[in-house]
Design an enzyme around this catalytic site. Structure first.
Site, PDB file in Angstrom:
ATOM      1  N   LYS A 181       0.852  -1.188   0.000  1.00  0.00           N
ATOM      2  CA  LYS A 181       0.000   0.000   0.000  1.00  0.00           C
ATOM      3  C   LYS A 181       0.893   1.246   0.000  1.00  0.00           C
ATOM      4  O   LYS A 181       1.928   1.272   0.682  1.00  0.00           O
ATOM      5  CB  LYS A 181      -0.876  -0.021   1.264  1.00  0.00           C
ATOM      6  N   SER A 206      -9.478   1.654   3.222  1.00  0.00           N
ATOM      7  CA  SER A 206      -8.651   2.450   2.338  1.00  0.00           C
ATOM      8  C   SER A 206      -7.614   1.626   1.561  1.00  0.00           C
ATOM      9  O   SER A 206      -7.078   2.120   0.566  1.00  0.00           O
ATOM     10  CB  SER A 206      -7.927   3.521   3.159  1.00  0.00           C
ATOM     11  N   SER A 238      -9.275  -0.628   7.497  1.00  0.00           N
ATOM     12  CA  SER A 238      -8.782  -0.409   6.142  1.00  0.00           C
ATOM     13  C   SER A 238      -8.128  -1.619   5.482  1.00  0.00           C
ATOM     14  O   SER A 238      -7.857  -1.593   4.278  1.00  0.00           O
ATOM     15  CB  SER A 238      -7.789   0.754   6.125  1.00  0.00           C
TER      16      SER A 238
END
Lengths: 465, 801
Positions: free
Chosen positions: A61, A136, A160
């Site tokens: 990420k 996210s 997330s």
């Protein structure tokens, strides 16, 4: 035991296979936009790095630092920032042979539930290109669900990792707070978040976690991982009565199905109560935004990132750089956090939220005296369409209720694909007491045997044949 | 009347190897942005890691300030935007700092005080922003270096006291080795809070003063602020709570921001750092790192080694000096001698070579060896100075140096006796001349002996041997005139005469043993009330030359009575450690003259080196001499438990003792700036100001009682004079009209005097204060020097002898 399917093993050591994989990965990513930066060629593989992950690609990420990749956090503010260092968790995986192939899209600084808040790119759900991948860590979940990588790292501040994993039909582990070093994870809410892993298989997640965890001198909030002394043969699962309210029809259906299945699989299922659940969303947003307001203060355009060069003085430079560089959701949360921390208001907001947090911890402690695990839905809604699909940003925050609970309590949780409803995967999650990751892996593995993670329409392994 | 409350916030840079939350070098003065890393630059994703050494130093300082040590020290984020602050928040402490509720004892101008320490907390420093024309430059080398903030309660009252406290604190942290304490370079920084209010009304509105980057600015800014706030209050106004900046160019404070625009720092616990919980081992390591603190060590050395306050201050200012001193003692050095050498010649050598004592080739062992050589008379002082230079130049031991250079004195009695015998034998006419009563050729004999021994004969022993052979103690009698030489003229008035007349009378009376020979030298022929700077200068030059001649076994100074107290104390300060006795004597009339003179001559032949006052059979100290009554026993020493004859503490090697004219000029210039003023009812403050207009820079105020004067708001208040004085840099030294210690205790007006900056002279009398001031003016290069020299001797000489 096989942790990872054969075709991933040593991929980077097999030039032919690698070429085919790259081609596949590029074409798959073109459809879903999981990566902000997909550069397998940037990866350097040293012959010294052997281990379980030798030559295995994985994605990270883009709020986790990997040198020499960028570290954009999905923000205009950092779109040109090259990371000068690598996060501890990533270094550990690299030391066992893992190869970072790219950085995945996310809601700006991890703030969102759909990856729509990324200022840099759009990521879609591999199951339905008109729907969001969740967030996210939407890019990481989509990349795994599309079969581009066997696993990807995400960060879980309020859900997330688990929520996008659930939206994309893969596994998502949020470890116990502190067991994985946060050094290199761009802080959103420091006291809540942890680096987690999204994987296609339970065992993959388990192995990645076993490599990543451990106390780190660079992170003084990190802890030595002390697994529970024993994992019982027979598991008891508690179902909070508070969970059944306000669930979307598909979620409710899947939740009930899961309960039944668990019973059939030999789990003891019993009802429990977590009374403080009603307050978690408010407490979560007070604490998370308070910390965010300080954590994001460093993005001022002075030392790195986007700078308003036309400013006449340092003050104006900071003001303009931040106004332009940060997105609306980020600004909203900074304002909220600044508000709750004002002197004279701390009792009313920040300190009260901390009290709720203590109450939640105690509720869970009490609950775990009678059960090994707790089952909850991950999110109140199934994967929704872009633009909210009738789910405004406020409702999206309210829907964080089941995930952010684990973050406030600091306990581990793992989402798993529980069923398909209307052609979309629905995820449920197990929550365990601190250091109870093995309980999570065991329960998820048992469930995986009867319901393995389904392959998304995009998913393919043809390149490996 | 007003009262003032001053609290200080002091930041010290800790001398850790690395920064407080990352591994970068904590060094200063290097290439900008060379000691930086992602952590101290506040890059995304980095985390702070607490530096063990920094937290240890923080606890050590808190412990040394007697704070209660936190069992759980919490770090907090202090949020504010500034370009030099990389994260735009500072990691600091707020709710549970390292230490709380401590104190430090100070004694400023004789007022003892416990200054409470509110807290001691650890935090990180910011970088530096430099504005260069249109651009601003940032250097982050300093960002993340450890700072310790020490916050006092508002227990201080005036600028000078705050400055003194700050210096004491600096000594402490330097002693602990945690900070180098350099204010100019910013390793020690100070902000001050001050509030002034009408007396008895408690704290007023708080004003914070920033930009105090020197000790001087701390003092000046606070005193400026006291005046400013008192003016406002006196006019019925009220003080605005605000932050002000010291403007060093204009010598004023200026508004920086008001309360309304104050920051809201939004403190909250730093989630990246767990609270620090010191375990037993940590606390034990703090205890073992605790050293004897400078204050206590100073007191111990004063007691154990009989050091003066000034010597102790010098030795205890830096830990390495104290350590050196004590190591030298353990190697056998005599404390007094060691202290004197350290403060004078060794300090000079160190200054010249620009190194510290621990870096110098002079080890405590070598130092002790050198002192032993002196005390065993194997070398004398002048040779010792040369030995010292050779140690610095060639890095050798004293023993080796004197051996190699053949510098050792001949102290073997047998050998010297042989030489003396030989010289006396060769010079029988001269010997005859001496034994018949003319001591003049003694110097010649001495010279011959020295020639034969290449100057290595130990002078004391030679003198002793000569005395044995010639049965002779040789006393110089210096005559200043005065009634002791006096003749009564036709009208019945006394005028100064020739001392030889008295001497003849003494010789005729036969009061003095035959073995004592003496010689009269006339310095001047005046009455003592006529004494001028030039007379003093002549006396000092003459004394200096006779003291150094080597064949003098004692000196008598025949003086008048009126100014005897001045001359006696002047010599006391000037000749701190004379090798032979110097006896001042006087007589009220011609009848006493012969008796007093013969007594003085006997004392001069019997006593050890020192300055004495003898009047008849009474022996008095030259210090604090008071001419109380017109009677033969009218002199007394004030405030002395036991008499003092030496004042080894004041080094005057800077004085031009060789040139009489120069010395006269210097004394004249000093006296021209001084005025002794006895406080009297109805004395107007304006009177002192008019004196200032004529060039008076130093007042000696003879106060009532132990330090009282009129300060009530009226034309008779001295307050105005003090204010004006402060502006002009005029100093007020206070003595008493009565016998007693001036310490400004007990009366509210004394406290006021203390606040206004008057300097209590403790047990010193007006006369001794006056001469002390003259000598200090000659010996000091600045008012600060002067103040130090003056204040140091205002300590309780009463209780030490």
């Amino acid at each position: 035991m096989i942790y990872i399917e054969d075709h991933w093993q040593g991929l980077f050591l097999k030039p032919q296979q690698l070429k085919k994989w790259k081609k596949y990965a590029n074409s798959a990513d073109k459809k879903i936009g999981a990566f902000l930066q997909f550069k397998p060629d940037l990866a350097h593989i040293s012959s010294a790095e052997h281990g379980e992950l030798e030559g295995v690609p994985f994605a990270v990420k883009d709020n986790i630092a990997v040198r020499p990749f960028k570290l954009t956090c999905g923000s205009r503010m950092l779109k040109s920032l090259n990371s000068p260092y690598t996060a501890t968790a990533v270094k550990k995986l690299q030391a066992r042979g893992g190869v970072v192939v790219g950085k995945t899209n996310l809601d700006e600084f991890g703030m969102g539930s759909s990856t729509e808040n990324s200022s840099l790119a759009k990521t879609v759900n591999p199951w339905d290109l008109s729907r969001v991948p969740g967030g996210s860590s939407g890019g990481s979940a989509a990349a795994v669900a599309a079969g581009i990588v066997p696993f990807a790292l995400g960060s879980d501040t309020g859900g997330s990792v688990r929520q996008p994993a659930a939206f994309c039909g893969v596994y998502g582990l949020k470890p116990t707070y502190g067991t994985v070093s946060r050094y290199g994870l761009v802080a959103y809410a420091s006291s809540l978040e942890v680096i987690g892993v999204i994987a296609k298989r339970v065992d993959t997640a388990r192995m990645v976690f076993s490599i990543m965890h451990g106390q780190d001198d660079l992170d003084h909030s990190s802890l030595e991982y002390q697994p529970l002394p024993e994992v019982p043969e027979h598991l008891t699962v508690g179902i909070p009565i508070e969970c059944s309210r306000d669930l979307h029809y598909d979620i409710d259906k899947s939740f009930k199905k899961t309960k039944d299945t668990l019973g059939e699989l030999g789990f003891t299922v019993q009802e429990i109560s977590i009374p403080s659940l009603d307050y978690v969303v408010s407490a979560y947003y007070v604490i998370a935004t308070a910390e965010a307001s300080a954590n994001l203060a460093r993005f001022d355009g002075i030392r790195f990132g986007e700078r308003a060069i036309e400013a006449d003085n340092p003050e104006e430079l900071i003001l303009l750089s931040r106004s332009r560089g940060l997105g609306d959701e980020v600004k909203l949360r900074i304002l909220l956090g600044t508000y709750v921390l004002r002197s004279g208001f701390q009792d009313q907001y920040y300190l009260r939220a901390q009290k709720i947090r203590t109450a939640i911890r105690m509720d869970f402690e009490k609950a775990y005296s009678g059960v090994d695990l707790i089952l909850m839905p991950v999110y109140s809604y199934p994967p929704f369409k872009f633009g909210g699909d009738g789910l405004d940003p406020f409702s999206q925050k309210l829907a964080d209720i089941f995930t952010c609970t684990a973050n406030l309590a600091g306990i581990p949780a793992m989402s798993f694909p529980a069923s398909m409803e209307n052609g979309l995967p629905i995820g449920m999650q197990f929550l365990a007491p601190p250091f109870g990751e093995e309980l999570l892996f065991k329960a998820c593995s048992i469930f995986e045997k009867i319901f393995p993670a389904p392959d998304s329409p995009i998913y393919s392994t043809e390149w490996s044949e | 009347m007003f009262q003032s409350f001053i609290g200080l916030e002091i930041h010290i840079q800790l001398l850790t190897r690395s920064k407080v939350f990352c591994g970068c070098k904590a060094a200063f003065g290097e290439e900008p942005n060379s000691n930086v890393c992602p952590i101290c630059m506040g890059y995304p994703g980095v985390l702070p890691a607490l530096n063990e050494q920094a937290i240890k130093m923080a606890y050590l300082v808190a412990r040394a300030l007697d704070c209660s040590l936190s069992k759980q020290a919490v770090f907090e984020r202090k949020n504010y935007f500034y370009p030099d602050l990389p994260k735009n928040y500072q990691i600091s402490q707020f709710s549970s700092p390292v230490g709380q509720n401590g104190y430090m004892d100070i004694e400023f101008r004789r007022r003892k005080k416990k200054v409470s320490i509110r807290e001691v907390h650890l935090e990180e420093d910011a970088g530096k922003m430099i504005h260069a024309g249109d651009i601003s430059l940032l250097d982050f080398n300093r960002a993340g270096t450890p700072l310790l903030e020490i916050v006092t309660q508002p227990d201080l009252e005036v600028g000078e006291e705050a400055e003194f406290f700050l210096k004491q604190l600096r000594r402490l942290v330097r002693y602990l080795g945690v900070c180098d304490g350099n204010m100019e370079e910013g390793s020690l920084r100070c902000d001050a809070n001050i509030s002034v209010n009408h007396l008895g009304r408690g704290l007023g509105s708080k004003v914070e003063i920033k930009n105090l980057n020197s000790f001087k600015f701390v003092r000046k800014a606070l005193n400026f602020e006291i005046e400013r706030q008192q003016d406002i209050l006196a006019r019925g106004g009220s003080i605005t709570q605000e932050t002000r900046l010291w403007n060093e160019n204009r010598d004023v404070t200026e508004v920086m921001r008001t309360k309304e625009s104050a920051h809201d720092y939004r403190y909250f616990p730093e989630p990246d750092l767990p609270s620090f919980k010191p375990d037993k081992a940590f606390l034990k390591s703090i205890e073992t790192s605790m050293i004897e603190l400078p204050n206590l060590r100073r007191q111990r050395l004063i007691r154990a080694c009989l050091l003066t306050e000034q010597q102790a201050d010098f030795i205890c200012e830096e830990r390495e000096t104290t350590d050196f001193f004590e190591r030298a003692l353990s190697c056998g050095a005599e404390p007094q001698a060691a202290a004197v050498w350290l403060a004078s010649d060794i300090q000079k050598m160190l200054n010249r070579s620009g190194i510290s004592i621990s870096e110098s080739p002079l080890t405590p062992e070598r130092f002790a060896e050198m002192l032993t050589l002196i005390s065993q008379k194997r070398i004398h002082g002048k040779i010792a100075k040369q030995v010292l230079e050779v140690i610095f130049d060639e890095n050798k031991s004293p023993e080796r140096i004197i051996k190699e250079r053949n510098w050792e004195q001949i102290t073997d009695r047998k050998i010297l006796k042989g030489v003396v015998d030989k010289v006396l034998e060769r010079n029988s006419p001269v010997v005859k001349q001496i034994t018949q009563g003319d001591p003049k050729p003694l110097g010649y004999l001495m010279g011959e002996i020295m020639k034969l021994t290449s100057g290595r004969a130990e002078p004391g022993l030679v003198k002793e041997l000569l005395n044995e052979h010639l049965y002779l103690s040789f006393i110089q009698v210096l005559s200043m005139g005065g009634a002791i030489t006096g003749k009564v003229n036709g009208a019945g008035d006394i005028s100064p005469g020739d001392l030889n007349d008295v001497i003849r009378q003494v010789e005729e009376q036969g009061d003095i043993p035959k073995s004592i020979r003496f010689e009269e030298i006339e310095i001047s022929r005046i009455l003592s009330e006529e004494i001028t700077p030039e007379d003093w200068s002549s006396l000092i030059i003459a004394l200096d030359s006779y003291l150094n001649r080597g064949n003098t076994s004692g000196i008598v100074v025949a003086h008048g009575t009126d100014t005897l107290a001045y001359t006696a104390s002047l010599l006391f300060w000037f000749f701190p450690d004379p090798p032979v006795p110097v006896v001042l004597t006087a007589a009220l009339n011609a009848e006493e003259a012969a008796e007093n003179l013969s007594a003085a001559v006997v004392y001069a032949s019997e006593k050890k080196g020192g300055i004495y006052v003898s009047l008849g059979k009474t022996l008095l100290s030259p210090l604090n001499l008071k001419f109380e009554r017109i009677a033969h026993n009218g002199f007394k020493n004030w405030n002395l438990q036991s008499p003092l004859y030496c004042s080894k503490d004041l080094s005057l090697s800077l004085l031009p003792l060789s040139d009489r004219k120069e010395l006269t000029l210097a004394i004249e210039q000093a006296i021209n700036q001084v005025c002794i003023l006895k406080i009297f009812p109805g004395m107007r403050g304006d009177y002192l100001i008019s004196l200032m207009n004529t060039g008076v820079k130093y007042f000696i105020l003879e106060l009532y009682d132990t330090g009282t004067a009129n300060l009530r708001e009226s034309p008779y208040s001295l307050k105005k004079a003090f204010l004006e004085g402060k502006e002009r840099g005029v100093l007020f030294f206070c003595t008493s009209q009565q016998e007693g210690i001036v310490d400004f205790s007990g009366y509210i007006t004394s406290h006021e005097l203390w606040r206004e900056g008057a300097i209590p002279m403790g047990s010193l009398t007006t006369e001794s204060t006056f001469t002390r001031l003259i000598v200090s003016l000659l010996a000091s290069e600045s008012d600060e020097d002067l103040l130090r020299l003056m204040e140091e001797f205002s300590e309780d000489i009463n209780f030490r002898a």
